[in-house]
Design an enzyme around this catalytic site. Structure first.
Site, PDB file in Angstrom:
ATOM      1  N   TYR A 142      37.919  33.673  47.842  1.00  0.00           N
ATOM      2  CA  TYR A 142      38.607  32.879  48.853  1.00  0.00           C
ATOM      3  C   TYR A 142      37.609  32.114  49.722  1.00  0.00           C
ATOM      4  CZ  TYR A 142      43.365  34.681  48.257  1.00  0.00           C
ATOM      5  OH  TYR A 142      44.605  34.959  47.791  1.00  0.00           O
ATOM      6  N   LYS A 187      36.906  45.351  38.561  1.00  0.00           N
ATOM      7  CA  LYS A 187      36.800  44.895  37.172  1.00  0.00           C
ATOM      8  C   LYS A 187      35.326  45.054  36.784  1.00  0.00           C
ATOM      9  CE  LYS A 187      38.523  42.896  33.480  1.00  0.00           C
ATOM     10  NZ  LYS A 187      39.504  43.559  32.603  1.00  0.00           N
ATOM     11  N   ASP A 219      43.293  45.381  35.766  1.00  0.00           N
ATOM     12  CA  ASP A 219      44.371  45.155  34.784  1.00  0.00           C
ATOM     13  C   ASP A 219      45.150  46.449  34.569  1.00  0.00           C
ATOM     14  OD1 ASP A 219      42.023  46.138  33.668  1.00  0.00           O
ATOM     15  OD2 ASP A 219      42.141  44.937  31.836  1.00  0.00           O
ATOM     16  N   ASP A 243      45.377  40.334  46.671  1.00  0.00           N
ATOM     17  CA  ASP A 243      46.443  39.337  46.815  1.00  0.00           C
ATOM     18  C   ASP A 243      47.473  39.525  45.713  1.00  0.00           C
ATOM     19  OD1 ASP A 243      47.776  36.958  47.699  1.00  0.00           O
ATOM     20  OD2 ASP A 243      46.874  35.931  45.984  1.00  0.00           O
ATOM     21  N   ASP A 247      51.539  41.438  45.895  1.00  0.00           N
ATOM     22  CA  ASP A 247      52.810  40.788  45.529  1.00  0.00           C
ATOM     23  C   ASP A 247      53.550  41.679  44.534  1.00  0.00           C
ATOM     24  OD1 ASP A 247      52.453  38.468  47.076  1.00  0.00           O
ATOM     25  OD2 ASP A 247      53.333  37.227  45.500  1.00  0.00           O
TER      26      ASP A 247
HETATM   27  C1  IPM Z   1      48.933  36.323  51.300  1.00  0.00           C
HETATM   28  C2  IPM Z   1      49.159  34.886  50.919  1.00  0.00           C
HETATM   29  C3  IPM Z   1      47.932  34.084  51.265  1.00  0.00           C
HETATM   30  C4  IPM Z   1      46.770  34.621  50.446  1.00  0.00           C
HETATM   31  C5  IPM Z   1      48.085  32.570  51.065  1.00  0.00           C
HETATM   32  C6  IPM Z   1      49.286  32.017  51.795  1.00  0.00           C
HETATM   33  C7  IPM Z   1      46.831  31.839  51.444  1.00  0.00           C
HETATM   34  O1  IPM Z   1      49.500  34.768  49.590  1.00  0.00           O
HETATM   35  O2  IPM Z   1      48.766  36.597  52.505  1.00  0.00           O
HETATM   36  O3  IPM Z   1      48.913  37.171  50.413  1.00  0.00           O
HETATM   37  O4  IPM Z   1      46.566  34.217  49.300  1.00  0.00           O
HETATM   38  O5  IPM Z   1      46.039  35.454  50.964  1.00  0.00           O
HETATM   39 MN    MN Z   2      49.564  36.663  48.518  1.00  0.00          MN
END
Ligand code: IPM
Ligand code: MN
Length: 353
Positions: A142, A187, A219, A243, A247
Site C-alpha cells: 500500500y 507467503k 492461500d 485486506d 473481506d
Molecule cells: C479497507 C478498504 C481500504 C483498504 C480501501 C478503501 C483503501 O478496502 O479498509 O479494507 O484497501 O484498506
Molecule cells: Mn478492504
C-alpha cells in the site's frame, strides 16, 4: 469521562450510519454519566469536492487533537472507473492511517446466533466462529515504492524489522488475552518480506510460551477460513493479505454490515465499520448501522469502559432478537426498519436498561 470525538462521516451511506453511531454514543454517555464532545470533519469524495483533498490538513488536525475518531466510509463511483483520476477518495483513508500512525487494524469476525442462516457457509460450520484479524495497516504494498507507465508498473512490498515487530507484538498480546492461539499468516514459500515476518515471529514466540503460535500460508488461510472458521483465535498478517482476508471474514457472519474495526497506533485511534460507502444506498435509509454502532462499543472498550461497551453489545443483540433489523437481515414477513429506526431503537434500549 470526557471524550473528544472527531466524527468523519465521509461518503455514500457514511453520514447516515455516522448519525446513528453518535446517537448511540450519546445514549451511553447519558446512562453512564460521560460527556462526549463532537467535532465534525470532512474526508473522502466529499472533501475532494469541497476542497480538492480527500484528507485535508484541517481534518488531520481535528483527528490529532481528538481522543478518538469515529469514521464511517469513503468512496464514490465517479472515481472507481477512472484509472486516470489524480485524487481518489480512498487516498484520504490511506493518508489518515499513515498520518495518525495507525499501524494496527483490529478486525473481529463474530457470528450472531440468530443470523447464522444468513451466512453463505453452512450454519454448523460457522456457529461459534469468533476470531480477530490483526492487519498491519501502514506498510507493505500500500505504501511501498510504486511506479507506473504505459508498459510497466510495480508496487513494492517492503517491511522493516521494527514495523514487523510492533504488529506481531499486538498479535501476541491479543492472543494472551483471548484463547492463546496466534496464527501468523504469510507467503513465506515465495516472498522475501514474508520470510522476514516468519523469522521475526519465530524469534518472538518463545517470549510468549503460553501462546500456541502457528504459521500458515495465506492461500491456505483463505481456505481454512471457510472450511473451519472456528480454528482461528487471533491471526496477524501484513496489509494486503489482511485486506483480502478480512473481506472474506466479514461475509462469514452473514452481512458485511455487522462488523466493526479499530485502528490503533501512534496517535488517535480510529473506530469504523469494515464495510464501504455503498453509494447505491445513499439517502435511502436502508444501510445497516450495526457495524458503526459496534465500532462505538470498541471505542468505549478501548478507553477501558467495559460496561459501556457491553451495554452497546447487549442492545445490538436485543435489537436482533426483537427483529428490529434493516432489510438485508430482516426475517421474512418482519417489519420494515431503516437505518434511523434501528439506531433509535438501540439508543432507547440503552437508556432504558
Ligand atoms: C479497507 C478498504 C481500504 C483498504 C480501501 C478503501 C483503501 O478496502 O479498509 O479494507 O484497501 O484498506
Ligand atoms: Mn478492504
Amino acid at each position: 469521562m470526557r471524550l473528544n470525538i472527531a466524527v468523519l462521516p465521509g461518503d455514500g451511506i457514511g453520514p447516515e450510519i455516522s448519525e446513528q453511531g453518535v446517537n448511540v454514543m450519546n445514549a451511553v454517555c447519558q446512562k453512564f454519566g460521560h460527556e462526549a464532545h463532537y467535532k465534525y470533519a470532512i474526508c473522502g469524495a466529499d472533501a475532494i469536492d469541497k476542497v480538492g483533498d480527500p484528507f485535508p490538513e484541517e481534518t488531520f488536525r481535528t483527528c490529532e487533537e481528538a481522543d478518538a475518531v469515529l469514521f464511517s466510509a469513503v468512496g464514490d463511483p465517479r472515481f472507481d472507473n477512472d484509472p486516470t483520476a489524480k485524487t481518489r477518495p480512498e487516498q484520504g483513508l490511506l493518508a489518515m492511517r499513515k498520518k495518525l500512525g495507525l499501524f494496527a487494524n483490529i478486525r473481529p469476525v463474530q457470528t450472531f446466533k440468530c443470523l447464522l442462516h444468513k451466512s453463505p457457509l453452512r450454519a454448523e460450520l460457522v456457529d461459534g466462529a469468533d476470531f480477530l484479524c490483526i492487519r498491519e495497516l501502514t506498510g507493505g504494498m500500500y505504501f511501498g515504492e510504486k511506479y507506473q507507465d504505459n508498459d510497466m508498473a510495480y508496487d513494492t512490498n517492503k517491511y522493516t524489522r521494527p514495523e514487523v515487530e510492533r504488529i506481531l507484538r499486538v498479535g501476541f498480546e491479543y492472543a494472551m488475552r483471548r484463547r492463546k492461539h496466534l496464527t501468523v499468516v504469510d507467503k513465506a514459500n515465495v516472498l522475501a518480506s514474508s520470510r522476514l515476518w516468519r523469522q521475526i515471529a519465530q524469534e518472538m514466540a518463545p517470549r510468549y510460551p503460553e501462546v500456541t503460535t502457528d504459521y500458515m500460508y495465506v492461500d491456505n488461510a483463505a481456505m481454512r477460513m471457510i472450511q473451519e472458521p472456528t480454528f482461528f483465535d487471533v491471526m496477524v498478517t501484513e496489509n494486503t493479505f489482511g485486506d483480502i482476508l478480512t473481506d472474506e471474514g466479514s461475509c462469514i457472519s452473514g452481512s458485511m454490515g455487522l462488523l466493526p474495526s479499530a485502528s490503533t497506533g501512534e496517535s488517535t485511534p480510529v473506530f469504523e465499520p469494515i464495510h464501504g460507502s455503498w453509494p447505491q444506498a445513499k439517502g435511502l435509509n436502508i444501510a445497516n448501522p450495526l457495524a458503526q454502532i459496534l465500532s462505538v462499543a470498541m471505542l468505549f472498550e478501548y478507553f477501558g469502559l467495559k460496561e459501556e461497551g457491553a451495554a452497546v453489545r447487549r442492545a445490538v443483540d436485543a435489537s436482533l432478537d426483537a427483529n428490529v433489523r434493516t432489510p438485508e437481515i430482516q426475517v421474512e414477513g418482519g417489519a420494515r426498519y431503516g437505518t434511523r429506526e434501528v439506531g433509535a431503537w438501540i439508543a432507547d434500549y440503552i437508556r432504558a436498561h
